[in-house]
Design an enzyme around this catalytic site. Structure first.
Site, PDB file in Angstrom:
ATOM      1  N   LEU B  18       0.914  -1.225   0.005  1.00  0.00           N
ATOM      2  CA  LEU B  18       0.056   0.124   0.027  1.00  0.00           C
ATOM      3  C   LEU B  18       0.871   1.339   0.158  1.00  0.00           C
ATOM      4  O   LEU B  18       0.588   2.228  -0.685  1.00  0.00           O
ATOM      5  CB  LEU B  18      -0.978   0.024   1.184  1.00  0.00           C
ATOM      6  N   SER B  45       0.946  -8.562  -1.688  1.00  0.00           N
ATOM      7  CA  SER B  45       1.701  -7.986  -0.686  1.00  0.00           C
ATOM      8  C   SER B  45       1.194  -8.104   0.660  1.00  0.00           C
ATOM      9  O   SER B  45      -0.223  -8.279   0.411  1.00  0.00           O
ATOM     10  CB  SER B  45       1.780  -6.361  -0.862  1.00  0.00           C
ATOM     11  N   HIS B 256       1.119  -8.425  18.606  1.00  0.00           N
ATOM     12  CA  HIS B 256      -0.274  -8.773  18.554  1.00  0.00           C
ATOM     13  C   HIS B 256      -0.759  -9.370  19.831  1.00  0.00           C
ATOM     14  O   HIS B 256      -0.510 -10.480  19.855  1.00  0.00           O
ATOM     15  CB  HIS B 256      -0.856  -8.928  17.369  1.00  0.00           C
ATOM     16  N   ARG B 272     -11.981  -8.267  19.143  1.00  0.00           N
ATOM     17  CA  ARG B 272     -12.076  -7.765  20.474  1.00  0.00           C
ATOM     18  C   ARG B 272     -12.815  -6.378  20.102  1.00  0.00           C
ATOM     19  O   ARG B 272     -13.635  -6.127  20.916  1.00  0.00           O
ATOM     20  CB  ARG B 272     -10.837  -7.409  21.316  1.00  0.00           C
ATOM     21  N   GLU B 393       5.639   0.799   6.856  1.00  0.00           N
ATOM     22  CA  GLU B 393       6.119   0.071   8.095  1.00  0.00           C
ATOM     23  C   GLU B 393       7.734   0.044   8.007  1.00  0.00           C
ATOM     24  O   GLU B 393       8.386  -0.138   8.942  1.00  0.00           O
ATOM     25  CB  GLU B 393       5.596  -1.503   8.349  1.00  0.00           C
TER      26      GLU B 393
END
Lengths: 245, 607, 211
Positions: B18, B45, B256, B272, B393
């Site tokens: 992205l 990706s 995570h 959650r 990232e």
């Protein structure tokens, strides 16, 4: 639990060495609990033959990289668990796509080409206004678009399709589904006639002979038969009303 | 010098997820030639795996009423434990709503506000009928408002497919199955990259006015990670190996809370967010005991730590793969689970053989995201080398500080892509491309030599997969959620040894063509260097902040550590060199997060 | 676009052929079923059968049926021939493919092309015999007694299989009904048709014996 000894017959072929004919090579390994073909193939590569070629990316049936024929059936290797396999399993690369080596095929190039041919983008003359709120859309329409957009381009529908196997230009269920995705999208301003020129032919939806191997093999459960029929009906009505200019 | 393929372009973007594609679209829109390099076809990706959604303060849903970029800013800074650059965070939150709407304009079928009422955590929610049809949002951890825009269970997938459709529409050149091996540079300026075709194994040269690193994360340095197997931090080692570009905050690694045991596939935070509970071995919902206010939806670092804390206290469910806890979403009902959380149902069925409509899901905190990366300024320009940008990232922009909020990474990719893409376009329009061919050939030759030496096992016969597994284990065992001096020192020592051994790799197969063993062997030394930066940074930082938790220094220490780690690997060095820089605080002075105090124990444990 | 394509550009051609295939197929199925009903008049009695055939002869329905078959059957063959792999290499691919992927519907399509070709041959013989020999209880039962029983049994099975799979394919492609329901309905119709056909054949056969 008695540990099973699994046998995998894996197709080996390196396009760099065309003199070596494609052949099946046998591998053996001991089954482990919860083992998937992702684990199997990596183990084989790391422990038995480091030259073994195959593709994985997400290993969670999201990215569509690992389509292959598992005992003949086109499916994703990552979500195939060994507990569902017999003692001897044959792994072949997906047909139709260019073979890169062993189990690795070039689905990416095929899908890119298909995307270009179906002009897989929203066709609109409207320009984006950064200061305006978004255009409204009924959530049901959004869900309908997403239903078609869920395709992960793994190529299982293409590899399993008899027509795609003999007609290189056939866009297959993935291609027709792609067109359906834009047809239901009110943002795309293409007319039925424009769609007709893209898919209202033998390489498009009328090339489908209705074997539905695509629908039976889609690993993420896109309702391909419904999408094919939807586009077929739309294109029939467009064809019916088509005026020659 | 043997013959090689060579490509010239204005902008070379390494990585077609992205972030890379969004920046490429921006640059191409402004009339520049762009080449995108990608390890895999762009739509494969790892961006596509983000199921949850992206944060943007639209405030359309009933539970998002009153939301604004200011609230989003406060949540982000707080979530980062005041480790982020606040000017970046401000720019980000202001742009996010525009970026979301722009993606809608291009084709993302965002889930919309409906007039139906729905039940959440026992309360009935009535949507404002005036907002029907606008982009809605779901709840995510660490946020004051419901702010996470989503597309059923496939936010990342639809974003990536839509953005890639723009890449098609603009006719941007994409070279997939190509891996960049090194940046071409003279320690002053970057001129492009030497790359290897993964189909044929041939080396190529890409020269560009501007080079952009958008290669995503490095999760696969850890043995157990939610990341795709291509997330090996290759862009980070490209930058680090220049010797002059630093990696920022590498010790900030997010775990995570809910990786599926034992395949470590991510169970999205949406579970959650939509009202799922965490249960222990007694089927007791334990999060309210630790975090009465945010419960399961405290920020990720906190929930992960609480789970591990609870497991350590003896409440974990025993399993052959280590102790875990349960995620319970049964009360959300079959219809909700099979539409909005369908991906979870599919993953549970395919990879664990359970049905979350009636079964509990075994989960444990799993490596998920790296806040650290190639350190850049607010325009995305890398420190230390001109004409080099980084984003997503792979970069340390630094929006996330020491803990990223769920929904902020997907948002960062397209928001940074938009902002930095524009900066790239502006910068490139002024730039020229004058590169000495001797410099190009020198860099190419270096990579060719590496390939030859590996093929002929000239330096040794260390096996790439053995070393790799050792690296994974070192990080998993010593640089995880709970960290301490001795353990980290161990990790640093072992990585130092491993890095030395990695210089003696040799291939067992032939290494011809697109050989996977050669791919791995070319990659591994860089991965170990990145791992080294993580461990050494963690050892040096003697405080706890966000996801970096030191048992021997359990408190945040703003007096000494309100700064950012910069890890350099000078040419020829055998370990990274750490420097520090202050974080930028413009609006919000460091304060209490209101959740996750290190000393707080469970209420149930109190006498 | 290439010149040769631009010059002969007819965007609707493929659509029209597809419609011809479907409509001609449907008409042939309709013909088959009507034919079976007419033949089944023997179940009521010899007189019914004979008067029906007399009626048809008087009103030129027999030649009309032959013209219909030549036209519609010809159109159908013309349309479906494009689907059948013409080159040897393609034939090899589809058979290998069917063997490989273990998929029932793919096999049924291969059988369909085989049965289609067989029906063409058998139907020509059938029409020739009927036209030359005439339709009458005595003639028909005599024919069936003397060697044509197997011929008709095979033709009946092939025609019904082909028709039923063809119908299934049409419904599946246009998406009008659910697939597994369709399997069931068509299965019942096939069994009925074959059942009627078999009974008729048996009656003629026993008549032939008694004569």
């Amino acid at each position: 639990m008695i540990e099973r000894e699994l046998t995998f017959r894996i197709m080996r072929y390196n396009p760099d060495e065309p003199e070596k004919k494609p052949h099946l090579q046998e591998f053996h390994l001991t089954e482990e609990p919860g083992m998937s073909l992702f684990v199997v193939l990596n183990k084989l590569r790391e422990e038995q033959d480091p030259t073994l070629r195959f593709d994985f990316v997400c290993r969670a049936s999201i990215c569509g990289s690992c389509g292959m024929l598992v005992n003949g059936r086109p499916t994703l290797a990552c979500k195939t668990l060994t507990k569902d396999l017999p003692d001897v399993t044959t792994l072949l690369p997906l047909p139709v796509f260019k073979l890169l080596g062993d189990l690795s095929v070039d689905t990416g190039v095929w899908f890119r080409d298909m995307s270009f041919r179906t002009e897989s983008w929203v066709h609109t003359d409207e320009t984006f206004d950064p200061d305006a709120p978004e255009k409204r859309m009924d959530n049901a329409v959004a869900l309908e678009i997403y239903e078609a957009e869920r395709c992960i381009e793994c190529g299982c529908c293409i590899g399993g399709c008899a027509t795609a196997n003999i007609k290189p230009d056939f866009i297959g269920a993935a291609g027709v589904n792609r067109v359906a995705r834009f047809m239901v999208d009110p943002r795309d301003k293409r007319t039925e006639r424009e769609y007709f020129e893209v898919v209202g032919n033998e390489d498009g939806v009328f090339g489908c002979i209705g074997l539905m191997a695509c629908d039976d093999n889609c690993p993420v459960g896109v309702p391909l038969r419904d999408q094919l029929a939807y586009v077929r009906r739309k294109m029939a009505s467009a064809g019916w009303r088509y005026q020659k200019v | 010098m043997s013959r090689y393929d060579s490509f010239v372009t204005d902008v070379l973007v390494i990585g077609a997820g992205l972030a890379g594609e969004r920046a490429a679209v921006e640059a191409a829109t402004q009339g520049l030639n762009v080449i995108l390099l990608s390890l895999v076809p762009p739509r494969r990706s790892h961006s596509s795996a983000a199921q949850g959604g992206m944060q943007a303060a639209l405030g359309n849903s009933a539970m998002g009423k009153g939301d604004s970029p200011d609230v989003h800013f406060a949540d982000t800074v707080k979530g980062s434990d005041w480790g982020c650059d606040q000017d970046v965070a401000r720019l980000f939150v202001e742009t996010a709503p525009i970026a979301v709407r722009e993606m809608a304009h291009w084709g993302v079928p965002w889930t919309r506000v409906t007039k139906d009422e729905h039940v959440y955590d026992g309360k009935v929610i009535h949507e404002d009928p005036a907002n029907a049809g606008l982009i809605t949002a779901r709840n995510f951890g660490g946020t004051a408002k419901w702010r996470t825009c989503y597309t059923s269970d496939g936010a990342g997938h639809t974003l990536l497919y839509t953005l890639d459709s723009m890449v098609l529409r603009l006719g941007i050149t994409v070279h997939d199955r190509v891996e960049a091996l090194s940046l071409i540079h003279d320690s002053e300026r970057c001129y492009g990259a030497v790359a290897r075709c993964l189909r044929t194994g041939e080396l190529r040269v890409y020269t560009a006015k501007t080079t952009v690193i958008a290669t995503g994360g490095y999760g696969r340095l850890y043995g157990a990670s939610t990341n795709a197997i291509i997330n090996e931090g290759s862009g980070l080692s490209l930058a680090l190996d220049t010797g002059v570009v630093p990696l920022g905050n590498m010790e900030a690694v997010q775990f995570h809370p809910t990786g599926l045991v034992p395949s470590w596939i991510l169970i999205t935070e949406g579970a959650r967010g939509d009202g799922g509970y965490l249960l222990d071995k007694n089927l007791h919902r334990f999060m309210p005991d630790y975090e009465p206010a945010k419960k399961e939806l405290a920020s990720r670092d906190v929930v992960s730590r609480r789970i591990m804390q609870h497991i350590r206290a003896g409440y974990g469910v025993e399993s052959p793969y280590g102790d875990h806890v349960w995620l319970d979403i049964r009360h959300l009902g079959a219809e909700h689970i099979n539409t909005n959380l369908r991906e979870i149902a599919t993953i549970c069925k395919n990879f664990r053989g359970i049905d979350p409509v009636k079964d509990l899901i075994p989960v444990r905190p799993t490596q998920h995201y790296g806040m650290g990366g190639v350190r850049t300024n607010i325009d995305g320009q890398a420190y230390g080398l001109k004409n080099l940008f980084a984003l997503g990232e792979a970069a340390c922009w630094d929006l996330h500080g020491f803990n990223r909020l769920g929904g902020n990474s997907l948002a960062e990719t397209v928001v940074a892509g938009k902002i930095i893409g524009e900066q790239i376009a502006k910068f490139t329009a002024e730039a020229s491309l004058d590169v000495k061919s001797s410099l190009v050939e020198e860099h190419l030759q270096r990579q060719m030599d590496r390939v030859t030496r590996l093929r002929e096992s000239r330096d040794g016969t260390e096996y790439v997969y053995d070393l790799r597994r050792e690296m994974e284990q070192i990080l998993s065992h010593h640089v995880g959620i709970f960290r301490s001096e001795d353990s980290l020192q161990d990790a640093v020592n072992q990585l130092s040894d491993l890095h030395e051994r990695a210089q003696r790799l040799g291939l067992r197969g032939g290494g011809h063509g697109g050989d996977p063993e050669l791919d791995a062997a070319l990659r591994l030394p860089g991965m170990i260097r990145v791992a080294y930066c993580i461990a050494k940074g963690a050892l040096a930082r003697k405080e706890s902040r966000g996801s970096h938790f030191r048992e021997d220094f359990p408190h945040r220490d703003d007096a000494n550590w309100l700064n950012r780690t910069l890890a350099y690997w000078p040419e020829g060095a055998d370990e990274p060199e750490l420097r520090y820089e202050p974080v930028k605080i413009t609006e919000s002075p460091p304060g209490d997060r209101g959740y996750g105090e290190a000393t707080r124990g469970p209420d149930s444990a109190k006498p | 676009m290439k010149l040769q394509k631009a010059l002969s550009y007819s965007p609707r051609a493929d659509f029209i052929v597809e419609v011809i295939q479907m409509v001609s197929g449907l008409l042939l199925v309709l013909f088959l079923w009507t034919h079976m009903l007419f033949v089944a008049s023997i179940l009521i009695g010899s007189n019914a059968f004979n008067s029906l055939s007399l009626f048809m002869e008087k009103n030129y329905l027999l030649p009309a049926a032959i013209v219909f078959l030549v036209l519609v059957g010809g159109a159908h063959i013309g349309a479906v021939i494009r689907r059948i792999p013409s080159r040897w290499a393609e034939q090899k691919i589809v058979w290998k493919h069917a063997k490989l992927i273990h998929h029932a519907d793919t096999w049924s399509w291969l059988f369909q092309s085989v049965t289609g070709a067989a029906i063409l041959a058998l139907a020509i013989i059938h029409i020739a015999v009927v036209t030359y020999g005439g339709i009458d209880v005595i003639y028909s039962s005599g024919r069936i007694k003397h060697g044509f029983l197997v011929f008709y049994a095979v033709l009946l099975l092939l025609a019904e299989y082909h028709a039923s799979v063809g119908l299934y394919r049409i419904f599946v492609k246009w998406g009008w009904v659910k697939r597994h329901k369709l399997h069931w309905v068509l299965g019942v119709i096939s069994v009925l048709t074959v059942g009627i056909g078999a009974t008729v054949l048996w009656i003629f056969f026993t008549m032939g014996v008694h004569a």
